[in-house]
Design a protein around this motif. Structure first.
Motif, PDB file in Angstrom:
ATOM      1  N   GLU A 124       0.661  -1.229   0.127  1.00 15.39           N
ATOM      2  CA  GLU A 124      -0.126   0.119   0.132  1.00 15.39           C
ATOM      3  C   GLU A 124       0.920   1.346   0.098  1.00 15.39           C
ATOM      4  OE1 GLU A 124      -2.758   2.312   3.109  1.00 15.39           O
ATOM      5  OE2 GLU A 124      -2.010   0.383   3.496  1.00 15.39           O
ATOM      6  N   VAL A 125       1.955   1.188   0.849  1.00 14.19           N
ATOM      7  CA  VAL A 125       2.526   2.534   0.961  1.00 14.19           C
ATOM      8  C   VAL A 125       3.207   3.072  -0.609  1.00 14.19           C
ATOM      9  CG1 VAL A 125       4.647   1.493   1.552  1.00 14.19           C
ATOM     10  CG2 VAL A 125       4.404   3.570   2.391  1.00 14.19           C
ATOM     11  N   LEU A 126       3.710   1.958  -1.277  1.00  8.36           N
ATOM     12  CA  LEU A 126       4.038   2.423  -2.604  1.00  8.36           C
ATOM     13  C   LEU A 126       2.961   2.983  -3.371  1.00  8.36           C
ATOM     14  CD1 LEU A 126       7.009  -0.282  -3.697  1.00  8.36           C
ATOM     15  CD2 LEU A 126       7.258   2.161  -3.758  1.00  8.36           C
ATOM     16  N   ARG A 127       1.871   2.137  -3.366  1.00 11.35           N
ATOM     17  CA  ARG A 127       0.959   2.229  -4.535  1.00 11.35           C
ATOM     18  C   ARG A 127       0.498   3.585  -4.081  1.00 11.35           C
ATOM     19  NH1 ARG A 127      -1.903  -1.196  -2.654  1.00 11.35           N
ATOM     20  NH2 ARG A 127      -3.607  -0.193  -1.532  1.00 11.35           N
ATOM     21  N   ARG A 128       0.106   3.990  -2.847  1.00 10.73           N
ATOM     22  CA  ARG A 128      -0.463   5.207  -2.655  1.00 10.73           C
ATOM     23  C   ARG A 128       0.509   6.601  -2.998  1.00 10.73           C
ATOM     24  NH1 ARG A 128      -2.908   5.467   3.376  1.00 10.73           N
ATOM     25  NH2 ARG A 128      -3.283   7.656   2.586  1.00 10.73           N
ATOM     26  N   ALA A 129       1.706   6.252  -2.636  1.00 12.26           N
ATOM     27  CA  ALA A 129       2.793   7.348  -2.970  1.00 12.26           C
ATOM     28  C   ALA A 129       2.805   7.617  -4.383  1.00 12.26           C
ATOM     29  CB  ALA A 129       4.284   6.909  -2.347  1.00 12.26           C
ATOM     30  N   ALA A 130       2.689   6.482  -5.147  1.00 18.86           N
ATOM     31  CA  ALA A 130       2.918   6.531  -6.650  1.00 18.86           C
ATOM     32  C   ALA A 130       1.395   7.464  -7.236  1.00 18.86           C
ATOM     33  CB  ALA A 130       2.960   5.291  -7.385  1.00 18.86           C
ATOM     34  N   GLY A 131       0.222   7.089  -6.582  1.00 15.83           N
ATOM     35  CA  GLY A 131      -0.810   7.706  -6.972  1.00 15.83           C
ATOM     36  C   GLY A 131      -1.109   9.099  -6.725  1.00 15.83           C
ATOM     37  N   THR A 132      -0.016   9.578  -5.970  1.00 17.46           N
ATOM     38  CA  THR A 132      -0.400  11.161  -5.571  1.00 17.46           C
ATOM     39  C   THR A 132       0.693  11.790  -6.199  1.00 17.46           C
ATOM     40  OG1 THR A 132       1.033  11.025  -3.651  1.00 17.46           O
ATOM     41  CG2 THR A 132      -1.328  10.493  -3.365  1.00 17.46           C
ATOM     42  N   ILE A 133       1.470  11.417  -7.062  1.00 18.41           N
ATOM     43  CA  ILE A 133       2.654  12.117  -7.865  1.00 18.41           C
ATOM     44  C   ILE A 133       2.110  12.881  -8.946  1.00 18.41           C
ATOM     45  CG2 ILE A 133       4.885  11.907  -8.919  1.00 18.41           C
ATOM     46  CD1 ILE A 133       5.584   9.505  -7.168  1.00 18.41           C
ATOM     47  N   GLY A 134       2.183  14.171  -8.991  1.00 21.29           N
ATOM     48  CA  GLY A 134       1.792  14.738 -10.229  1.00 21.29           C
ATOM     49  C   GLY A 134       0.283  14.526 -10.459  1.00 21.29           C
ATOM     50  N   THR A 135       0.000  15.027 -11.952  1.00 11.87           N
ATOM     51  CA  THR A 135      -1.213  14.686 -12.676  1.00 11.87           C
ATOM     52  C   THR A 135      -1.414  13.511 -13.190  1.00 11.87           C
ATOM     53  OG1 THR A 135      -0.155  15.405 -14.581  1.00 11.87           O
ATOM     54  CG2 THR A 135      -1.435  17.126 -13.059  1.00 11.87           C
ATOM     55  N   GLY A 136      -2.614  13.113 -13.525  1.00 10.62           N
ATOM     56  CA  GLY A 136      -2.684  11.606 -14.343  1.00 10.62           C
ATOM     57  C   GLY A 136      -1.774  11.580 -15.642  1.00 10.62           C
ATOM     58  N   ALA A 137      -1.553  12.854 -16.263  1.00 12.14           N
ATOM     59  CA  ALA A 137      -0.741  12.972 -17.494  1.00 12.14           C
ATOM     60  C   ALA A 137       0.796  12.525 -17.110  1.00 12.14           C
ATOM     61  CB  ALA A 137      -0.693  14.224 -18.277  1.00 12.14           C
ATOM     62  N   VAL A 138       1.177  13.308 -16.065  1.00 10.56           N
ATOM     63  CA  VAL A 138       2.458  12.871 -15.400  1.00 10.56           C
ATOM     64  C   VAL A 138       2.860  11.360 -15.109  1.00 10.56           C
ATOM     65  CG1 VAL A 138       4.252  13.370 -13.602  1.00 10.56           C
ATOM     66  CG2 VAL A 138       2.928  15.209 -14.733  1.00 10.56           C
ATOM     67  N   ARG A 139       1.884  10.759 -14.415  1.00 10.84           N
ATOM     68  CA  ARG A 139       1.918   9.547 -13.709  1.00 10.84           C
ATOM     69  C   ARG A 139       1.765   8.532 -15.138  1.00 10.84           C
ATOM     70  NH1 ARG A 139      -1.608  11.643  -9.858  1.00 10.84           N
ATOM     71  NH2 ARG A 139      -3.225  10.958 -10.774  1.00 10.84           N
ATOM     72  N   ARG A 140       1.382   9.004 -16.270  1.00  4.10           N
ATOM     73  CA  ARG A 140       1.266   7.986 -17.393  1.00  4.10           C
ATOM     74  C   ARG A 140       2.695   8.215 -18.272  1.00  4.10           C
ATOM     75  NH1 ARG A 140      -4.204   9.929 -17.229  1.00  4.10           N
ATOM     76  NH2 ARG A 140      -3.666  11.529 -18.759  1.00  4.10           N
ATOM     77  N   ALA A 141       3.555   8.963 -17.772  1.00  3.67           N
ATOM     78  CA  ALA A 141       4.810   9.163 -18.517  1.00  3.67           C
ATOM     79  C   ALA A 141       5.912   8.926 -17.520  1.00  3.67           C
ATOM     80  CB  ALA A 141       5.045  10.630 -19.159  1.00  3.67           C
ATOM     81  N   ALA A 142       6.012   9.410 -16.254  1.00  6.42           N
ATOM     82  CA  ALA A 142       7.059   9.393 -15.407  1.00  6.42           C
ATOM     83  C   ALA A 142       7.232   7.995 -14.984  1.00  6.42           C
ATOM     84  CB  ALA A 142       6.792  10.219 -14.316  1.00  6.42           C
ATOM     85  N   THR A 143       8.510   7.532 -14.615  1.00  5.64           N
ATOM     86  CA  THR A 143       8.873   6.222 -14.317  1.00  5.64           C
ATOM     87  C   THR A 143       9.167   6.015 -12.728  1.00  5.64           C
ATOM     88  OG1 THR A 143      10.969   6.440 -14.811  1.00  5.64           O
ATOM     89  CG2 THR A 143       9.538   5.685 -16.597  1.00  5.64           C
ATOM     90  N   VAL A 144       9.161   4.868 -12.246  1.00  2.00           N
ATOM     91  CA  VAL A 144       9.758   4.561 -10.874  1.00  2.00           C
ATOM     92  C   VAL A 144      11.213   4.960 -10.626  1.00  2.00           C
ATOM     93  CG1 VAL A 144      10.198   2.790  -9.155  1.00  2.00           C
ATOM     94  CG2 VAL A 144       8.134   2.762 -10.491  1.00  2.00           C
ATOM     95  N   GLY A 145      11.965   4.509 -11.662  1.00  2.00           N
ATOM     96  CA  GLY A 145      13.277   4.881 -11.580  1.00  2.00           C
ATOM     97  C   GLY A 145      13.821   6.721 -11.596  1.00  2.00           C
TER      98      GLY A 145
END
Length: 239
Positions: A74-95
């Protein structure tokens, strides 16, 4: 700019040997390249299986933030889901977020998971400490971890254009003897602090022990947020 898309470790190492610049979603470097010029050769790991894995205990560096699902804690999933906008999350990577970003939103969750980093170099692939990867800006291939008992994440609101919002991540782990430990990490501005305390004792004792770590030097609001998040995780563990 020529972008290579290796499909194997050996191909990726050949690209590095040729001087290819690793790039993920380019959300962080595109403006810089437009200003300063594009590299002649770049490399994306988005076709490399080892870098695109999303599995229990493993997350690849080339995974898009929007693809971080409930396979991971959960801790990783929730953090990833709050980064930037939806457009950013569809382009930005974990690394890119962990190593390439100054915000490092996923670093506190990775730290509390006690994640190990697999690094790709031109002549070898090896596992190392995540803090070393961040400090040396090495090419992250994936992170892996042992499943925690319970995790939690909280992100405070922040003013647009101001400092990054305060975030706190927490996780409880058990060792082979059954003893439990609480890991907490917080991002305060651009600094990430972390601490580990035993949590076999009662909740109040554990929370008081946190006050004696580096996290106890945070300002009162941040310190209260850390305490609240730690208490929430411990309460869920007890349930």
């Amino acid at each position: 700019m020529l972008v290579r898309l290796p499909t194997s470790i050996s191909e990726a190492q050949e690209c590095l040997a040729e001087g290819a610049v690793p790039v993920g979603g380019a959300t962080l470097v595109w403006a810089t390249w437009q200003r300063d010029g594009f590299p002649e050769l770049a490399m994306s790991l988005r076709h490399l299986p080892e870098a695109t894995v999303v599995a229990r205990g493993t997350l690849g560096s080339a995974v898009l933030l929007s693809r971080v699902d409930d396979t991971v804690p959960e801790v990783l999933r929730r953090a990833a889901g709050t980064i930037g906008t939806g457009a950013v999350r569809r382009a930005a990577t974990v690394g890119g977020n962990i190593v390439g970003s100054t915000l490092r939103c996923l670093l506190p969750p990775a730290l509390v998971l006690e994640a190990r980093a697999t690094v790709l170099e031109a002549d070898r692939v090896h596992e190392t400490d995540l803090a070393e990867v961040v400090a040396k800006r090495q090419l992250l291939l994936s992170i892996s971890w042992d499943e925690p008992l319970v995790t939690g994440y909280r992100k405070l609101a922040a003013d647009p254009g101001g400092e990054p919002p305060f975030v706190v991540a927490a996780a409880v782990h058990a060792d082979a003897d059954g003893h439990r430990r609480l890991r907490v990490a917080a991002r305060d501005g651009y600094e990430v602090l972390s601490a580990t305390v035993p949590c076999d004792a009662g909740g109040d004792e554990v929370l008081d022990a946190l006050e004696g770590t580096d996290l106890g030097a945070l300002d009162p609001t941040a310190r209260a947020t850390v305490r609240d998040q730690a208490k929430e995780v411990l309460d869920r563990l007890a349930d």
